[in-house]
Design an enzyme around this catalytic site. Structure first.
Site, PDB file in Angstrom:
ATOM      1  CG  HIS A   1      -2.137  -0.762   1.105  1.00 28.86           C
ATOM      2  ND1 HIS A   1      -2.987  -0.666   0.020  1.00 28.86           N
ATOM      3  CD2 HIS A   1      -2.718  -1.685   1.940  1.00 28.86           C
ATOM      4  CE1 HIS A   1      -4.022  -1.481   0.187  1.00 28.86           C
ATOM      5  NE2 HIS A   1      -3.876  -2.111   1.337  1.00 28.86           N
TER       6      HIS A   1
ATOM      7  CB  CYS B   1      -1.692   2.980  -5.857  1.00 29.99           C
ATOM      8  SG  CYS B   1      -2.590   1.422  -5.779  1.00 29.99           S
TER       9      CYS B   1
ATOM     10  NE  ARG C   1      -1.586  -1.116  -9.263  1.00 32.38           N
ATOM     11  CZ  ARG C   1      -2.772  -0.560  -9.135  1.00 32.38           C
ATOM     12  NH1 ARG C   1      -2.910   0.760  -9.237  1.00 32.38           N
ATOM     13  NH2 ARG C   1      -3.839  -1.304  -8.908  1.00 32.38           N
TER      14      ARG C   1
END
Length: 267
Positions: free
Chosen positions: A171, A245, A254
């Protein structure tokens, strides 16, 4: 003729109803605002706090599990030294300069034969520039891996130290956000991966600032973007890929950081 200054009961009732409607609407808006604020606090603060705590505990658990009292440290071996290898600085797109010794290859084979279970944490990723030290788990499931603050290993890509691409996801925001600042990594920065059997040191080589979320080429065995083909490699090697991300607080694109294996040290 209507007398001046007289307010009929119907008018008063309408005004009272209007005031009640305005007050009720204001209460709803305030309540909705408080709920949204709590959701934001939960996402941006609490999930980070909880995930980082859980990830740190998992790192400690792995370290305790691997601890071997009295075990001697094995000497580090540079895959680029000796034999037919070249310099290990990743000066070109070739990974062919990285040729682990037979002892190191056997260590990797033995580790691969007892592969990790799904969602199981089995390695520790350390990135000194980012002061990052987090567990690596098998798979990239959000509830079972990424939302715990772990880094996830893409199914179908290689394991640490194996020829090919050891590809990871994490993340960028919320849930521990371990990869929030990987855009700050520069060529030459080190990335280490510890497992029960060995310590692998990779060196950052290239960064792909932005590509499609569906650009699977970045985690291929020979990583190369299918969307932006000028980014990537053309020869087999020993690679690591970090993906997350971008831009922050979105999942539209990405970001990928690639590195090459520099050394392996059996535990």
């Amino acid at each position: 003729m209507r007398a001046p200054g007289i307010v009929h009961h119907g008018t008063r009732r309408r005004r009272a109803a209007y005031r009640r409607a305005v007050w009720s609407g204001a209460e709803v808006l305030v309540t909705a605002g408080v709920v949204l604020l709590l959701l934001v606090v939960h996402q941006l603060w609490w999930t980070n706090r909880q995930a980082r705590h859980d990830a740190a505990r998992e790192v400690q658990a792995l370290e305790r599990e691997w601890k071997a009292p009295g075990a001697a440290d094995a000497p580090s071996t540079d895959p680029g030294e000796g034999g037919n290898g070249g310099e290990g600085d990743g000066g070109d797109d070739s990974g062919g300069a990285q040729n682990p010794s037979s002892r190191e290859r056997q260590t990797t084979v033995n580790s691969a034969q007892s592969g990790p279970r799904w969602s199981q944490a089995y390695a520790i990723l350390t990135v000194p520039r980012l002061s990052l030290r987090v567990p690596v788990a098998e798979g990239v499931s959000k509830p079972n891996v990424l939302n715990k603050g772990y880094v996830g290993h893409y199914k179908g890509t290689q394991q640490p130290g194996q020829a090919g691409n050891f590809a990871l996801a994490g993340h960028r925001n919320t849930h521990g956000e371990p990869f929030r600042y990987i855009n700050r990594l520069r060529r030459g920065d080190t990335i280490t991966v510890e497992t029960k059997t060995a310590l692998y040191t990779y060196v950052v080589d290239k960064t792909l600032p932005q590509t499609s979320a569906r650009d699977s080429g970045v985690i291929h065995s020979v990583p190369r973007s299918t969307v932006r083909p000028s980014y990537g490699y053309s020869e087999p090697g020993y690679y690591i890929t970090l993906t997350t991300c971008t831009p922050e607080y979105t999942s539209k694109y990405r970001l990928a950081v690639w590195g090459k294996l520099r050394s392996m040290r059996p535990r």
